[in-house]
Motif scaffolding. Structure first.
Motif, PDB file in Angstrom:
ATOM      1  N   ALA A 273      -2.466 -11.612  -4.402  1.00 33.67           N
ATOM      2  CA  ALA A 273      -3.893 -11.429  -4.149  1.00 33.67           C
ATOM      3  C   ALA A 273      -4.133 -10.677  -2.844  1.00 33.67           C
ATOM      4  O   ALA A 273      -5.250 -10.229  -2.577  1.00 33.67           O
ATOM      5  N   TYR A 274      -3.077 -10.525  -2.041  1.00 35.29           N
ATOM      6  CA  TYR A 274      -3.163  -9.831  -0.761  1.00 35.29           C
ATOM      7  C   TYR A 274      -2.509  -8.454  -0.889  1.00 35.29           C
ATOM      8  O   TYR A 274      -1.814  -8.155  -1.861  1.00 35.29           O
ATOM      9  N   THR A 275      -2.721  -7.632   0.144  1.00 38.65           N
ATOM     10  CA  THR A 275      -1.993  -6.366   0.258  1.00 38.65           C
ATOM     11  C   THR A 275      -1.321  -6.338   1.626  1.00 38.65           C
ATOM     12  O   THR A 275      -1.689  -7.097   2.530  1.00 38.65           O
TER      13      THR A 275
ATOM     14  N   ASP B 180     -11.404 -17.872  -0.628  1.00 40.88           N
ATOM     15  CA  ASP B 180     -12.130 -16.911  -1.458  1.00 40.88           C
ATOM     16  C   ASP B 180     -13.636 -17.161  -1.358  1.00 40.88           C
ATOM     17  O   ASP B 180     -14.098 -18.000  -0.556  1.00 40.88           O
ATOM     18  N   ALA B 181     -14.401 -16.473  -2.176  1.00 39.88           N
ATOM     19  CA  ALA B 181     -15.856 -16.577  -2.118  1.00 39.88           C
ATOM     20  C   ALA B 181     -16.362 -17.973  -2.434  1.00 39.88           C
ATOM     21  O   ALA B 181     -17.469 -18.358  -2.025  1.00 39.88           O
TER      22      ALA B 181
ATOM     23  N   GLU C 128       0.852  -1.191   0.000  1.00 40.86           N
ATOM     24  CA  GLU C 128       0.000   0.000   0.000  1.00 40.86           C
ATOM     25  C   GLU C 128       0.890   1.244   0.000  1.00 40.86           C
ATOM     26  O   GLU C 128       1.237   1.786   1.050  1.00 40.86           O
TER      27      GLU C 128
ATOM     28  N   LYS D 226      -3.432  -7.925   4.440  1.00 41.84           N
ATOM     29  CA  LYS D 226      -4.879  -7.796   4.320  1.00 41.84           C
ATOM     30  C   LYS D 226      -5.385  -8.549   3.095  1.00 41.84           C
ATOM     31  O   LYS D 226      -4.648  -8.754   2.130  1.00 41.84           O
ATOM     32  N   TYR D 227      -6.635  -8.936   3.166  1.00 42.81           N
ATOM     33  CA  TYR D 227      -7.304  -9.530   2.002  1.00 42.81           C
ATOM     34  C   TYR D 227      -8.613  -8.787   1.799  1.00 42.81           C
ATOM     35  O   TYR D 227      -9.452  -8.730   2.714  1.00 42.81           O
ATOM     36  N   LYS D 228      -8.743  -8.184   0.649  1.00 43.73           N
ATOM     37  CA  LYS D 228      -9.912  -7.346   0.334  1.00 43.73           C
ATOM     38  C   LYS D 228     -10.132  -6.287   1.412  1.00 43.73           C
ATOM     39  O   LYS D 228     -11.267  -6.007   1.831  1.00 43.73           O
ATOM     40  N   GLY D 229      -9.015  -5.736   1.890  1.00 41.19           N
ATOM     41  CA  GLY D 229      -9.062  -4.627   2.839  1.00 41.19           C
ATOM     42  C   GLY D 229      -9.167  -5.025   4.299  1.00 41.19           C
ATOM     43  O   GLY D 229      -9.075  -4.156   5.177  1.00 41.19           O
ATOM     44  N   LYS D 230      -9.325  -6.320   4.592  1.00 44.17           N
ATOM     45  CA  LYS D 230      -9.479  -6.760   5.974  1.00 44.17           C
ATOM     46  C   LYS D 230      -8.205  -7.454   6.467  1.00 44.17           C
ATOM     47  O   LYS D 230      -7.642  -8.287   5.753  1.00 44.17           O
TER      48      LYS D 230
ATOM     49  N   VAL E  96      -6.662 -18.960  -1.036  1.00 48.07           N
ATOM     50  CA  VAL E  96      -6.024 -17.946  -1.886  1.00 48.07           C
ATOM     51  C   VAL E  96      -4.517 -18.073  -1.674  1.00 48.07           C
ATOM     52  O   VAL E  96      -3.979 -17.605  -0.672  1.00 48.07           O
TER      53      VAL E  96
END
Length: 462
Positions: A419-421, A408-409, A90, A429-433, A414
């Protein structure tokens, strides 16, 4: 009856002789690394690497000659150093591609490998230094600079590291044909070419896209810059972009029929570009084709290693004899609509535009002779003109994996780091969490390979 038996015997003898004439014999070596050449590592997984990382020689290679004791001597070069995929960083609020460097102070290096009495042993090592004599690192060059891959360098705790304005991801090495003191190297970041002092490792001259090199090479796919380099008897330098250039940002749909080769005349600064026709029919997509290395045989003829996975997933590593003699300089040739030639998906159409491709003749596919590594990154031809040396690196004897991945969904783990940040504090984080996922390093115990393939005839006879 006797006459029949005699003729049968002659036919059998001829068949045996023909089979023997087609035989390729192989010498196989693991490159042995003395402890003094190990890469120091003090990070969080240091207990798994008590001696440090095994230095990854073999990203490029060239033949030096025979030593006084009869050893066959090769120079081999590392790449940028131990590295691993990492979550996107980020940076200023934007998820940015990153790469982990667990030994961030490592300097790309080259060394002499001596082959004798059944062993291939690293005997010396020299670090590469910039024009001021400062050891360069393999860390990414600053985002926005010419040739940057856009990656943020991170340590093994996923904390941001400093960029290195002189950083290099070296991939090829060749000896200057007119003064053996000097070597030529190439790099995947810029991509850059550099002439270095072989005694000290200091860069004498660096060739940069937009200045001495054509700007189009900066459209190489990230981490697929100049992968091979060779010096002709007359002193010209040929470098190979590893894969098809991404000229329009749509590389996954590219049907480009060639990979660019760049010929530099250091005396005049003149540059020519050539179209190497990769084996497009073998790959699921054109972007999968890769060049491993080059070796100069004459001013127009070279060895070239191509590698990649077939559309069926099986690996292939053919070695070709290529010839530039009748190939056209494509520097100023565009597609009919004014776009770059890589947007032309049909060879006949490219030829109608004036493109004469590099000629190629297959010598062998080393996978058919027991070669196991997925990569072949160094190639050299010995003076007998029949023995081809090939190296692979060992990725510094380390690998990585995503530990404690989220699902994932669809409920599937994953497992891709990108795919993470990760934020500046090191929180993944994954998808912001926030998640407990992390990247873990482990020792593979693998060695770099050096194999010698002895052909049944000289390369000039193919």
């Amino acid at each position: 009856m006797l006459r029949y038996l005699f003729l049968t015997a002659l036919l059998l003898l001829s068949a045996v002789q023909a089979a023997q004439a087609d035989d390729v014999t192989v010498e196989k070596y693991d490159i042995e690394i003395p402890k003094e050449f190990m890469v120091p590592y003090t990070g969080q997984y240091a207990a798994r690497f008590p001696d440090g990382f095994t230095i990854g020689l073999g990203s490029g290679m060239t033949y030096v000659g025979r030593a006084a004791d009869g050893s066959r001597v090769f120079y081999a070069i590392t790449d940028r150093g131990p590295n691993a995929d990492a979550p996107k960083y980020e940076l200023n609020g934007k998820a940015t591609a990153s790469k982990m460097f667990p030994a961030p102070g490592f300097s790309p290096s080259f060394g002499a490998i001596r082959v004798k009495d059944g062993h291939a042993v690293l005997a010396s090592l020299i670090t590469i230094k910039d024009a001021r004599g400062r050891a360069v690192s393999g860390r990414a060059i600053p985002i926005g600079s010419v040739g940057a891959t856009g990656e943020v360098p991170l340590d093994d705790s996923l904390r941001k590291l400093p960029f290195d304005t002189e950083g290099l991801d070296t991939e090829g090495i060749a000896i200057d044909s007119r003064d053996k003191r000097y070597l030529w190297i190439c790099d995947e970041y810029g991509p850059f070419i550099a002439k270095i002092d072989g005694y000290t490792g200091r860069i004498v001259k660096k060739y940069v896209p937009g200045k001495e090199l054509p700007m189009i090479v900066t459209t190489r796919q990230p981490n697929r810059g100049m992968e091979g380099i060779a010096v002709t008897p007359s002193g010209k330098v040929l470098a190979a972009v590893q894969s098809v250039c991404d000229v329009d940002g749509n590389i996954k749909k590219s049907k480009a029929t060639f990979i660019r080769l760049v010929l530099l005349d250091p005396d005049t600064g003149a540059v020519k570009q050539y179209a190497y026709p990769h084996d497009i029919q073998n790959y699921a997509i054109s972007a999968h084709a890769m060049i491993g290395d080059l070796h100069a045989i004459s001013d127009t003829k070279f060895l070239l290693v191509e590698r990649g996975k077939n559309a069926d997933g099986k690996g292939r590593i053919p070695i070709y004899l290529i010839d530039l003699a009748d190939a056209s300089d494509i520097s100023n040739i565009k597609a009919g609509d004014g776009k770059e030639l890589e947007t032309v998906a049909d060879r006949n159409e490219a030829e109608a535009l004036g493109v004469q491709y590099v000629k190629k003749t297959k010598l062998l596919d080393i996978k058919e002779y027991g070669w196991k590594p997925a990569k072949a990154e160094g190639v050299a031809l010995l003076p007998d003109m029949r023995t081809i040396a090939v190296t692979s690196d060992n990725d510094f004897g380390m690998t990585f994996k995503v530990v404690d991945p989220v699902n994932d969904a669809d409920g599937k783990p994953v497992t891709k780091a990108a795919a993470y940040t990760v934020d500046p504090s090191g929180q993944v984080k994954y998808k912001g969490k926030p998640v407990n996922t992390h990247i873990e390093l482990s020792d593979t115990g693998t060695s770099s390979k050096l194999w010698l393939f002895h052909l049944p005839k000289r390369v000039s006879e193919y």
